[in-house]
Design a protein around this motif. Structure first.
Motif, PDB file in Angstrom:
ATOM      1  N   LYS A  74      50.987  35.118  44.753  1.00 16.61           N
ATOM      2  CA  LYS A  74      49.381  34.718  46.033  1.00 16.61           C
ATOM      3  C   LYS A  74      49.372  33.311  46.698  1.00 16.61           C
ATOM      4  O   LYS A  74      50.097  32.905  45.579  1.00 16.61           O
ATOM      5  CB  LYS A  74      48.849  35.475  45.729  1.00 16.61           C
ATOM      6  N   HIS A  75      48.807  33.731  48.011  1.00 15.47           N
ATOM      7  CA  HIS A  75      48.812  32.651  48.367  1.00 15.47           C
ATOM      8  C   HIS A  75      47.190  32.488  48.629  1.00 15.47           C
ATOM      9  O   HIS A  75      46.903  33.311  48.968  1.00 15.47           O
ATOM     10  CB  HIS A  75      49.666  32.339  49.335  1.00 15.47           C
ATOM     11  N   ASP A 108      43.587  20.194  55.709  1.00 17.18           N
ATOM     12  CA  ASP A 108      44.705  21.235  56.451  1.00 17.18           C
ATOM     13  C   ASP A 108      45.315  21.660  55.124  1.00 17.18           C
ATOM     14  O   ASP A 108      45.381  21.000  53.733  1.00 17.18           O
ATOM     15  CB  ASP A 108      45.829  21.439  57.235  1.00 17.18           C
ATOM     16  N   LYS A 109      45.384  22.822  54.957  1.00 18.79           N
ATOM     17  CA  LYS A 109      45.917  23.661  53.420  1.00 18.79           C
ATOM     18  C   LYS A 109      47.273  24.527  53.864  1.00 18.79           C
ATOM     19  O   LYS A 109      47.320  25.476  54.973  1.00 18.79           O
ATOM     20  CB  LYS A 109      44.821  24.928  52.688  1.00 18.79           C
ATOM     21  N   VAL A 110      48.410  23.541  53.309  1.00 20.11           N
ATOM     22  CA  VAL A 110      49.774  24.146  54.462  1.00 20.11           C
ATOM     23  C   VAL A 110      50.669  24.439  52.941  1.00 20.11           C
ATOM     24  O   VAL A 110      51.233  23.867  51.717  1.00 20.11           O
ATOM     25  CB  VAL A 110      51.041  23.001  55.428  1.00 20.11           C
ATOM     26  N   GLY A 130      42.900  31.739  54.241  1.00 18.36           N
ATOM     27  CA  GLY A 130      42.651  30.268  54.072  1.00 18.36           C
ATOM     28  C   GLY A 130      43.714  29.470  54.525  1.00 18.36           C
ATOM     29  O   GLY A 130      43.495  28.447  54.101  1.00 18.36           O
ATOM     30  N   VAL A 131      44.810  29.669  54.863  1.00 19.98           N
ATOM     31  CA  VAL A 131      46.130  28.985  55.054  1.00 19.98           C
ATOM     32  C   VAL A 131      46.271  28.160  55.932  1.00 19.98           C
ATOM     33  O   VAL A 131      46.549  29.143  57.137  1.00 19.98           O
ATOM     34  CB  VAL A 131      47.386  29.596  54.253  1.00 19.98           C
TER      35      VAL A 131
END
Length: 304
Positions: free
Chosen positions: A128-129, A137-139, A163-164
């Motif tokens: 899960k991510h 940013d969330k990468v 949210g990614v």
């Protein structure tokens, strides 16, 4: 462990506390805590960042957790994790990454996971991510490589919870005789987020099979791309099913590629992309829900 760290662990690994048995916890690009069990050994790599997870033959009903959390802005993390699953084993592997970024710089985690699954072994892999925080940013760019021996079975359950900012998710596989790979993927994007999924699976063994079920939801101005390639080189069966819900000004592209290199290969691809039916929303609104609440309930059911 503070509340942010606990919330991330709960979201990506369903953990309320440090688990019993084998586990490896990584935070902000560094190993934090590691524990091996009698049948599952975790050792750090000596030549690069990452770990080797060795599961003894005949290991039954055991699990290993290897979650990653990032709570700082500007972190760039790359790991190589190799899983060696012994013959006749039956195990659960839980991975995943949660990023909380409250700063202005991008935070990123790239995990390259290679699975070497022994003869007649069974693996359930849950990944899960999630991205949290309003600024940077969330990468997340996961790579999964699967090498399956005769008679082995693997169930992959991968979820991008939201949210990614951007992700490229790549899965490669090669299956030998009577091996079976089942992939269940769920991805949610919103705002201006982007997500690309690539599957490249080779069915080289006799009676090998692969089933891919992908569920996508795009909202706002987000974009998702789904690319699947199944190569049948023997008497085998492959089935890809890609369904997407499109909302607002978002976009989805689905690109199938089926390559039959044997007259005995059976390969199927199905895709369906569309908006939520208005009558579904109206029906739920008669129960007292707002339009937004009705949409969210339908999406939750679609991704469940």
């Amino acid at each position: 462990m503070n509340k942010i760290e606990k919330d991330l662990l709960l979201a990506v690994a369903d953990l309320h506390q440090v688990p019993q048995g084998a586990y490896n916890l990584r935070e902000n690009g560094k190993p934090v805590e590691r524990h091996s069990s009698q049948n599952i050994e975790i050792t750090p790599k000596l030549d690069k960042s990452g770990i080797d997870i060795t599961i003894k033959p005949n290991t039954q009903n055991e699990s290993v957790h290897i979650p990653v959390i990032i709570t700082e802005s500007g972190v760039k993390d790359l790991v190589y994790n190799d899983f060696y699953v012994g013959e006749n084993s039956d195990v659960l592997i839980v991975a995943g990454c949660g990023i909380h970024n409250a700063g202005d710089s991008a935070s990123q985690h790239d995990g390259i996971h290679a699975f070497h699954i022994g003869k007649n072994a069974k693996v359930r892999y849950v990944e899960k991510h999630i991205g949290v925080g309003q600024k940077g940013d969330k990468v997340l760019n996961p790579v999964t490589q699967v090498y399956m021996e005769e008679g082995s079975y693997m169930l992959m359950e991968t979820t991008q919870l939201g949210g990614v900012s951007s992700s490229v998710r790549r899965t490669e596989g090669e299956l030998k005789d009577n091996a079976k790979l089942v992939i269940k993927e769920k991805i949610l994007t919103s705002d201006s987020q982007t997500a690309k999924t690539e599957f490249d699976v080779k069915l080289s063994g006799k009676n090998s099979s692969c089933e891919v079920i992908s569920r996508s939801v795009t909202r706002d101005n987000s974009f998702q791309e789904f690319v699947s390639k199944l190569i049948g080189q023997n008497e085998c069966f492959g089935h890809v099913e890609c369904d997407g819900i499109l909302l607002d000004n978002s976009r989805i592209i689905s690109t199938p590629e089926i390559v039959a290199e044997s007259t005995q290969a059976t390969l199927i691809h199905e895709a369906a992309i569309g908006k939520i039916a208005g009558d579904q929303i109206i029906k739920l609104m008669t129960l007292g829900l707002t339009e937004k609440e009705a949409e969210d309930m339908i999406i939750q059911g679609f991704l469940s």
